[in-house]
Scaffold this motif. Structure first.
Motif, PDB file in Angstrom:
ATOM      1  N   ILE A 232      19.503 -72.552  52.018  1.00 35.34           N
ATOM      2  CA  ILE A 232      18.495 -73.080  50.968  1.00 35.34           C
ATOM      3  C   ILE A 232      18.836 -72.421  49.647  1.00 35.34           C
ATOM      4  O   ILE A 232      18.797 -73.077  48.672  1.00 35.34           O
ATOM      5  CB  ILE A 232      17.149 -73.017  51.306  1.00 35.34           C
ATOM      6  N   ALA A 233      19.263 -71.042  49.706  1.00 36.37           N
ATOM      7  CA  ALA A 233      19.421 -70.269  48.525  1.00 36.37           C
ATOM      8  C   ALA A 233      20.531 -70.742  47.626  1.00 36.37           C
ATOM      9  O   ALA A 233      20.699 -70.825  46.673  1.00 36.37           O
ATOM     10  CB  ALA A 233      19.048 -68.800  48.776  1.00 36.37           C
ATOM     11  N   ALA A 234      21.471 -71.043  48.922  1.00 36.63           N
ATOM     12  CA  ALA A 234      22.831 -71.138  48.275  1.00 36.63           C
ATOM     13  C   ALA A 234      22.802 -72.595  47.723  1.00 36.63           C
ATOM     14  O   ALA A 234      23.448 -72.762  46.834  1.00 36.63           O
ATOM     15  CB  ALA A 234      23.941 -71.299  49.540  1.00 36.63           C
ATOM     16  N   PHE A 235      22.010 -73.374  48.555  1.00 36.80           N
ATOM     17  CA  PHE A 235      22.100 -74.759  47.703  1.00 36.80           C
ATOM     18  C   PHE A 235      21.234 -74.740  46.385  1.00 36.80           C
ATOM     19  O   PHE A 235      21.760 -75.444  45.758  1.00 36.80           O
ATOM     20  CB  PHE A 235      21.125 -75.580  48.778  1.00 36.80           C
TER      21      PHE A 235
ATOM     22  N   LEU B  21      21.508 -72.277  44.367  1.00 37.50           N
ATOM     23  CA  LEU B  21      22.485 -71.872  43.418  1.00 37.50           C
ATOM     24  C   LEU B  21      23.355 -72.909  42.862  1.00 37.50           C
ATOM     25  O   LEU B  21      23.501 -73.420  41.563  1.00 37.50           O
ATOM     26  CB  LEU B  21      23.180 -70.815  43.878  1.00 37.50           C
ATOM     27  N   ALA B  22      23.801 -73.854  44.023  1.00 33.72           N
ATOM     28  CA  ALA B  22      24.825 -74.870  43.696  1.00 33.72           C
ATOM     29  C   ALA B  22      24.297 -75.817  42.882  1.00 33.72           C
ATOM     30  O   ALA B  22      24.733 -76.623  41.995  1.00 33.72           O
ATOM     31  CB  ALA B  22      25.117 -75.309  45.197  1.00 33.72           C
TER      32      ALA B  22
ATOM     33  N   THR C  98      24.082 -75.191  39.318  1.00 31.79           N
ATOM     34  CA  THR C  98      25.384 -75.308  38.796  1.00 31.79           C
ATOM     35  C   THR C  98      25.730 -76.862  38.506  1.00 31.79           C
ATOM     36  O   THR C  98      26.210 -77.332  37.490  1.00 31.79           O
ATOM     37  CB  THR C  98      26.576 -74.950  39.557  1.00 31.79           C
ATOM     38  N   PHE C  99      25.199 -77.615  39.501  1.00 29.94           N
ATOM     39  CA  PHE C  99      25.542 -79.118  39.787  1.00 29.94           C
ATOM     40  C   PHE C  99      24.792 -79.745  38.392  1.00 29.94           C
ATOM     41  O   PHE C  99      25.240 -80.672  37.741  1.00 29.94           O
ATOM     42  CB  PHE C  99      24.960 -79.498  40.947  1.00 29.94           C
TER      43      PHE C  99
ATOM     44  N   LEU D  78      22.779 -65.179  53.747  1.00 27.28           N
ATOM     45  CA  LEU D  78      22.967 -65.923  52.605  1.00 27.28           C
ATOM     46  C   LEU D  78      24.383 -65.550  52.272  1.00 27.28           C
ATOM     47  O   LEU D  78      25.019 -66.495  51.859  1.00 27.28           O
ATOM     48  CB  LEU D  78      22.038 -65.707  51.533  1.00 27.28           C
TER      49      LEU D  78
ATOM     50  N   LEU E  36      33.891 -79.032  39.803  1.00 26.14           N
ATOM     51  CA  LEU E  36      32.711 -79.060  38.957  1.00 26.14           C
ATOM     52  C   LEU E  36      32.973 -78.102  37.865  1.00 26.14           C
ATOM     53  O   LEU E  36      32.764 -78.299  36.649  1.00 26.14           O
ATOM     54  CB  LEU E  36      31.443 -79.003  39.476  1.00 26.14           C
TER      55      LEU E  36
END
Lengths: 150, 258
Positions: free
Chosen positions: A12-15, A17-18, A21-22, B20, B213
């Motif tokens: 969830i944290a990685a998401f 972050l992404a 950026t997205f 993570l 991206l």
């Protein structure tokens, strides 16, 4: 310390972050989709029509300009110089793949194959003038077909 | 028949905990692996054949070292993942561009192959656990499955681009959303092993879209950082995270010896 492993908790944290950026990229695309400025065309030989090469793939004029340049060098008979110049086309085309291909995959493949054939002709062990001329002429024809300049 | 009995655990766990930093490194190594191979093939002018051969040889070497180690060693494990990522991508590219295999076919075939790997793995070991990779057979299944997820993830991602015209902006959104759904399913009590492998597949096209991206020109909706800077950024993050894991591991071993 053997902790039971949470397989997806960190995602969830990685998401997040992404996603951040997205989001940055997304606003970017919205503003640029309408006006997508073409990369600067340099070295377009004088006397060549510079009408914008717009196709389903978008503006292809920067790639077409290099192809025209290569073709001119081939016509002068300098296959060695043409071989090094066409690498600029290969690198530019390859690095733009992710941006261009989703717009019209079928057209992208047609042009990709055509560029491949020009690369092969110039990079043959013993490149011949006829082969290179034919491949470059086909390539320019492909550009014209895709941009509706037939 | 010795081969059909479950060998007793003979090694310490050989794979990292799923944290993570595990997912960050995994996602970023996709981009670095791909841009690295692309750089060698195109910019450095090695061509696809030489690049493929070199990467395959490096992967064999890394796998050999990984299989020989007695316990999980971060830098070896992640070097292997990066190389598996490159080679898995190259397998799909070779099928698609070299042999003209349809992406529908390769996506279906890799999905079937992955299912077959899991069935055999489960039959022989009685578990698909990704936390108890403690003997060489489980470890072999683990790496074969990972190679297959990278090939499948590449094919599925390319298929989404070709068939649906899914660019990297929507690709990042779509695969990101699917990862979020997978995460949600796991949180709600979904099977951990299944959700882990689903996430492993989905993070391949997600990582590719994320890389695009950053690298793609602003004219195409990217951030225009270019491949070299993006790779340098991702590689730095990977190196830091792996170094932290490696130092932590060395520290724990030193403490255990005292």
């Amino acid at each position: 310390m053997a902790i039971p492993i949470p397989p997806l908790r960190p995602m969830i944290a990685a998401f997040a972050l992404a996603a951040a950026t997205f989001a940055a990229g997304c606003s970017n695309s919205e503003s640029s989709n309408t006006s997508a400025p073409p990369p600067a065309i340099d070295r377009a030989p004088a006397g060549v029509a510079t009408s914008p090469a717009v196709s389903k793939l978008g503006d292809l004029s920067a790639f077409r300009a290099i192809a025209i340049d290569v073709s001119a060098i081939v016509d002068k008979g300098d296959l060695g110089a043409a071989k090094s110049r066409i690498k600029d086309l290969e690198v530019a085309w390859d690095s733009a793949e992710a941006g261009l291909k989703p717009r019209a995959a079928a057209d992208w493949h047609v042009l990709d194959k055509s560029i491949d054939r020009a690369l092969q002709a110039l990079r043959a062990d013993k490149p011949t003038l006829e082969d290179c001329k034919a491949a470059l002429s086909d390539l320019l024809h492909t550009f014209d077909t895709l941009t509706g300049h037939t | 028949m010795n081969a059909l009995t479950t060998p007793a655990p003979s090694l310490l766990n050989k794979v990292p905990e799923v944290t993570l930093s595990f997912w960050i490194i995994k996602i970023m190594s996709t981009t670095v692996g791909e841009t690295g191979a692309d750089f060698l093939a195109v910019n450095a002018g090695w061509g696809q054949l030489a690049t493929r051969s070199v990467m395959a040889a490096l992967l064999v070497m890394a796998l050999f070292i990984q299989l020989r180690t007695r316990r999980y060693t971060p830098w070896i494990y992640w070097l292997t993942v990066v190389l598996v990522s490159v080679v898995g991508t190259q397998i799909t590219d070779l099928l698609t561009d070299g042999w003209g295999v349809s992406l529908y076919l390769s996506t279906g075939a890799f999905a079937a192959l992955l299912a077959a790997i899991f069935i055999v793995w489960h039959r022989l070991e009685g578990t698909l656990s990704i936390t108890d990779v403690v003997n060489r057979r489980r470890e072999s299944f683990y790496w074969v499955a990972i190679l297959c997820t990278f090939a499948l993830g590449t094919a599925a991602g390319d298929l989404a681009t070709e068939a649906l015209g899914l660019g990297f902006v929507w690709g990042a959104a779509t695969f990101g959303a699917l990862i979020a759904v997978t995460f949600g399913a796991w949180r709600l009590g979904g099977p951990p092993v299944l959700t882990f492998w689903l996430a492993y597949i989905l993070t391949r096209p997600f990582g590719a879209a994320l890389g695009d991206l950053l690298t793609q020109a602003k004219a195409y909706g990217g951030l225009g950082m270019g491949a070299p800077w993006t790779s340098a950024l991702f590689l730095s993050v990977i190196v830091v995270l792996v170094a932290v894991a490696q130092i932590g591991m060395n520290g724990r071993q030193a403490a255990r010896r005292v």
